[in-house]
Structures are given as structure tokens and as C-alpha cells.
Design a protein around this motif. Sequence first.
Motif, PDB file in Angstrom:
ATOM      1  N   SER A 171       5.155  24.070   6.849  1.00  0.00           N
ATOM      2  CA  SER A 171       5.567  25.413   7.242  1.00  0.00           C
ATOM      3  C   SER A 171       6.165  26.145   6.044  1.00  0.00           C
ATOM      4  O   SER A 171       6.852  25.533   5.207  1.00  0.00           O
ATOM      5  CB  SER A 171       6.605  25.344   8.367  1.00  0.00           C
ATOM      6  OG  SER A 171       6.070  24.696   9.499  1.00  0.00           O
ATOM      7  N   LEU A 172       5.920  27.455   5.996  1.00  0.00           N
ATOM      8  CA  LEU A 172       6.379  28.257   4.863  1.00  0.00           C
ATOM      9  C   LEU A 172       7.015  29.560   5.345  1.00  0.00           C
ATOM     10  O   LEU A 172       6.626  30.105   6.372  1.00  0.00           O
ATOM     11  CB  LEU A 172       5.215  28.594   3.933  1.00  0.00           C
ATOM     12  CG  LEU A 172       4.419  27.443   3.316  1.00  0.00           C
ATOM     13  CD1 LEU A 172       3.216  27.988   2.563  1.00  0.00           C
ATOM     14  CD2 LEU A 172       5.298  26.585   2.420  1.00  0.00           C
ATOM     15  N   THR A 173       7.957  30.042   4.543  1.00  0.00           N
ATOM     16  CA  THR A 173       8.443  31.416   4.660  1.00  0.00           C
ATOM     17  C   THR A 173       8.157  32.081   3.332  1.00  0.00           C
ATOM     18  O   THR A 173       8.718  31.687   2.294  1.00  0.00           O
ATOM     19  CB  THR A 173       9.947  31.462   4.973  1.00  0.00           C
ATOM     20  OG1 THR A 173      10.189  30.812   6.219  1.00  0.00           O
ATOM     21  CG2 THR A 173      10.429  32.903   5.075  1.00  0.00           C
ATOM     22  N   ILE A 174       7.269  33.065   3.357  1.00  0.00           N
ATOM     23  CA  ILE A 174       6.739  33.662   2.132  1.00  0.00           C
ATOM     24  C   ILE A 174       7.274  35.079   1.986  1.00  0.00           C
ATOM     25  O   ILE A 174       7.153  35.896   2.902  1.00  0.00           O
ATOM     26  CB  ILE A 174       5.207  33.685   2.161  1.00  0.00           C
ATOM     27  CG1 ILE A 174       4.651  32.265   2.294  1.00  0.00           C
ATOM     28  CG2 ILE A 174       4.647  34.371   0.916  1.00  0.00           C
ATOM     29  CD1 ILE A 174       3.167  32.214   2.618  1.00  0.00           C
ATOM     30  N   THR A 175       7.856  35.365   0.832  1.00  0.00           N
ATOM     31  CA  THR A 175       8.209  36.735   0.472  1.00  0.00           C
ATOM     32  C   THR A 175       7.136  37.240  -0.477  1.00  0.00           C
ATOM     33  O   THR A 175       6.915  36.661  -1.541  1.00  0.00           O
ATOM     34  CB  THR A 175       9.577  36.808  -0.209  1.00  0.00           C
ATOM     35  OG1 THR A 175      10.574  36.309   0.696  1.00  0.00           O
ATOM     36  CG2 THR A 175       9.920  38.247  -0.573  1.00  0.00           C
ATOM     37  N   ILE A 210       6.341  36.698   5.504  1.00  0.00           N
ATOM     38  CA  ILE A 210       5.309  36.029   6.294  1.00  0.00           C
ATOM     39  C   ILE A 210       5.806  34.623   6.613  1.00  0.00           C
ATOM     40  O   ILE A 210       6.281  33.913   5.723  1.00  0.00           O
ATOM     41  CB  ILE A 210       3.981  35.944   5.509  1.00  0.00           C
ATOM     42  CG1 ILE A 210       3.542  37.330   5.026  1.00  0.00           C
ATOM     43  CG2 ILE A 210       2.895  35.288   6.346  1.00  0.00           C
ATOM     44  CD1 ILE A 210       2.453  37.291   3.982  1.00  0.00           C
ATOM     45  N   THR A 211       5.673  34.222   7.876  1.00  0.00           N
ATOM     46  CA  THR A 211       6.082  32.881   8.293  1.00  0.00           C
ATOM     47  C   THR A 211       4.859  32.132   8.806  1.00  0.00           C
ATOM     48  O   THR A 211       4.058  32.689   9.560  1.00  0.00           O
ATOM     49  CB  THR A 211       7.150  32.957   9.396  1.00  0.00           C
ATOM     50  OG1 THR A 211       8.255  33.723   8.912  1.00  0.00           O
ATOM     51  CG2 THR A 211       7.638  31.567   9.776  1.00  0.00           C
ATOM     52  N   PRO A 266      -1.210  20.475  14.410  1.00  0.00           N
ATOM     53  CA  PRO A 266      -1.811  19.147  14.199  1.00  0.00           C
ATOM     54  C   PRO A 266      -3.335  19.137  14.204  1.00  0.00           C
ATOM     55  O   PRO A 266      -3.959  18.245  13.629  1.00  0.00           O
ATOM     56  CB  PRO A 266      -1.248  18.325  15.369  1.00  0.00           C
ATOM     57  CG  PRO A 266      -0.026  19.046  15.819  1.00  0.00           C
ATOM     58  CD  PRO A 266      -0.284  20.495  15.561  1.00  0.00           C
ATOM     59  N   ASP A 267      -3.961  20.126  14.861  1.00  0.00           N
ATOM     60  CA  ASP A 267      -5.419  20.144  14.989  1.00  0.00           C
ATOM     61  C   ASP A 267      -6.116  20.930  13.879  1.00  0.00           C
ATOM     62  O   ASP A 267      -7.307  21.218  13.966  1.00  0.00           O
ATOM     63  CB  ASP A 267      -5.816  20.717  16.354  1.00  0.00           C
ATOM     64  CG  ASP A 267      -5.181  22.081  16.626  1.00  0.00           C
ATOM     65  OD1 ASP A 267      -4.520  22.629  15.711  1.00  0.00           O
ATOM     66  OD2 ASP A 267      -5.345  22.604  17.747  1.00  0.00           O
ATOM     67  N   GLY A 268      -5.387  21.297  12.824  1.00  0.00           N
ATOM     68  CA  GLY A 268      -5.993  22.008  11.708  1.00  0.00           C
ATOM     69  C   GLY A 268      -5.885  23.519  11.800  1.00  0.00           C
ATOM     70  O   GLY A 268      -6.217  24.218  10.847  1.00  0.00           O
ATOM     71  N   TRP A 269      -5.446  24.039  12.933  1.00  0.00           N
ATOM     72  CA  TRP A 269      -5.206  25.471  13.053  1.00  0.00           C
ATOM     73  C   TRP A 269      -3.879  25.809  12.372  1.00  0.00           C
ATOM     74  O   TRP A 269      -3.000  24.965  12.232  1.00  0.00           O
ATOM     75  CB  TRP A 269      -5.159  25.898  14.518  1.00  0.00           C
ATOM     76  CG  TRP A 269      -6.479  25.770  15.216  1.00  0.00           C
ATOM     77  CD1 TRP A 269      -7.084  24.628  15.617  1.00  0.00           C
ATOM     78  CD2 TRP A 269      -7.360  26.837  15.586  1.00  0.00           C
ATOM     79  NE1 TRP A 269      -8.289  24.895  16.216  1.00  0.00           N
ATOM     80  CE2 TRP A 269      -8.487  26.248  16.208  1.00  0.00           C
ATOM     81  CE3 TRP A 269      -7.315  28.225  15.471  1.00  0.00           C
ATOM     82  CZ2 TRP A 269      -9.548  26.998  16.701  1.00  0.00           C
ATOM     83  CZ3 TRP A 269      -8.363  28.982  15.956  1.00  0.00           C
ATOM     84  CH2 TRP A 269      -9.466  28.368  16.563  1.00  0.00           C
ATOM     85  N   ILE A 270      -3.745  27.068  11.951  1.00  0.00           N
ATOM     86  CA  ILE A 270      -2.521  27.529  11.305  1.00  0.00           C
ATOM     87  C   ILE A 270      -1.986  28.724  12.083  1.00  0.00           C
ATOM     88  O   ILE A 270      -2.743  29.649  12.420  1.00  0.00           O
ATOM     89  CB  ILE A 270      -2.755  27.954   9.841  1.00  0.00           C
ATOM     90  CG1 ILE A 270      -3.439  26.836   9.048  1.00  0.00           C
ATOM     91  CG2 ILE A 270      -1.446  28.389   9.188  1.00  0.00           C
ATOM     92  CD1 ILE A 270      -2.606  25.634   8.779  1.00  0.00           C
ATOM     93  N   ARG A 271      -0.697  28.705  12.330  1.00  0.00           N
ATOM     94  CA  ARG A 271      -0.053  29.844  12.979  1.00  0.00           C
ATOM     95  C   ARG A 271       0.656  30.679  11.915  1.00  0.00           C
ATOM     96  O   ARG A 271       1.336  30.125  11.045  1.00  0.00           O
ATOM     97  CB  ARG A 271       0.944  29.357  14.027  1.00  0.00           C
ATOM     98  CG  ARG A 271       1.511  30.466  14.894  1.00  0.00           C
ATOM     99  CD  ARG A 271       2.179  29.904  16.131  1.00  0.00           C
ATOM    100  NE  ARG A 271       3.276  29.003  15.800  1.00  0.00           N
ATOM    101  CZ  ARG A 271       3.920  28.262  16.679  1.00  0.00           C
ATOM    102  NH1 ARG A 271       3.559  28.261  17.950  1.00  0.00           N
ATOM    103  NH2 ARG A 271       4.917  27.477  16.295  1.00  0.00           N
TER     104      ARG A 271
END
Length: 216
Positions: free
Chosen positions: A183-187, A194-195, A200-205
Motif C-alpha cells: 500500500s502507498l500514499t503518493i504525493t 493518491i492512496t 490478494p487477487d492481483g487487483w489494485i484499489r
Amino acid sequence: MIDFDVVHVFCGPGGQFGNELGVIRDGSVFPTDAGRLEVARELGFSETVFVDDAERAVIDIWTPSVRLPFAGHPCVGTAWLLDAAELVTRSGRVGVRHDGEFTWITARPEWAPMRTLRRFDSAAAVDALEVPPPGAWIYAWAWQDEAAGRVRARAFPGRGDAIAEDEATGAAAIQLTAALGRSLTITQGRGSQITTDPRPDGWIRVGGRVSQHARR
């Protein structure tokens, strides 16, 4: 006259910054690809969305130079604007979750064309970058706090159109999250946030704050 909404996507904690998105709620007004490209160029946003079916939230995404089968900030912004439970893009169905001040989408990292993820030693090095000449689509990033998953990033689409630097890019954030597996918090850009969260199934939220700027 073009009837469209403008929203800011991936705003900072105080509602500032964010990437502008144009949304044309009645895509039938512009039925041809040539017409949509002309509108996207005229509006000049990094992406413009044409809603082809508001009830099912079927959308078509354009930059000022090309159509995109999927893109992150257009999906987050349109999902928020339409209060949609799901979006239908050319890449596939995008899950949506509205959670307080955040709107989240769930997508596959391979849906967007691969970006060149270029790591730098420090956030200061990313801040100091000049816009590169047209060529590769570059996502420049560095850790601000690796233990906390905080990243500094800038995005350079490299298409040679009017968008030399993109303020906030969900698809690139998704691909960076997939590459790092965390998981990332991107500035990004001037201060957009952007968070992300890998599933686990390869999808990204990916999610963030959205605000409505105008309806024109």
C-alpha cells in the motif's frame, strides 16, 4: 457550446490541488472518434470523459491526442460525479467504493499501457527534475518514508501534446503499487494525494478526494 463538468481528482487533505477532469455527461452529442478527439483537444484537460450510458456508467476516456481504454483519475472522478457503484471502461468493469471523503476504484494494473517507473534517491531529486522531451511515459518517484509507504512522484506522459506533466495519475500509481507489492500514499505534482492498496487477487484499489470545480 460544450456542456461539461469539471472536477478535481486526488485532491490534497485540504481539498486543494488535484488533477482537473472534464466530464461530458451526454456522450451521444459527440458520437464519432474524430469529434471526441477534437473536443478533448479543445478542452485541454489531461483526460476528458464521455459518458455513453449514465445508468450503467459506461465511459470513454480521451487525452488531447489519444483514447485510453482505462485511466485512474478519470474513473475516480467520474465515479464520484455520477455516484456510480461500478464503471464500464473499454478495458473492463471497474469496481467503485465511496468511503467518506474518499472515492475508490479497483482495477487491473495491466489495463493501462505500461509506464516507465523511474526511481530516484530522494524526493528532492524528483522535485528538481526538468520535463523530459517527448518519448517514454515516465513516472518518476522516490521514497519520502519507506517504512510508512509514503512516496513522492511526478508524471511525464511524453506524448508531445499539450500535457507535458500530469498532476495526478491513478494508472501509474496502480502500476507502481503492483511493482512494489504494498500500500502507498503518493504525493504527486504540486501536492495531489493518491492512496493505493493491493488486493490478494492481483487487483489494485486506488482512491482519493474529489471536488467539483465547475459546470460549464
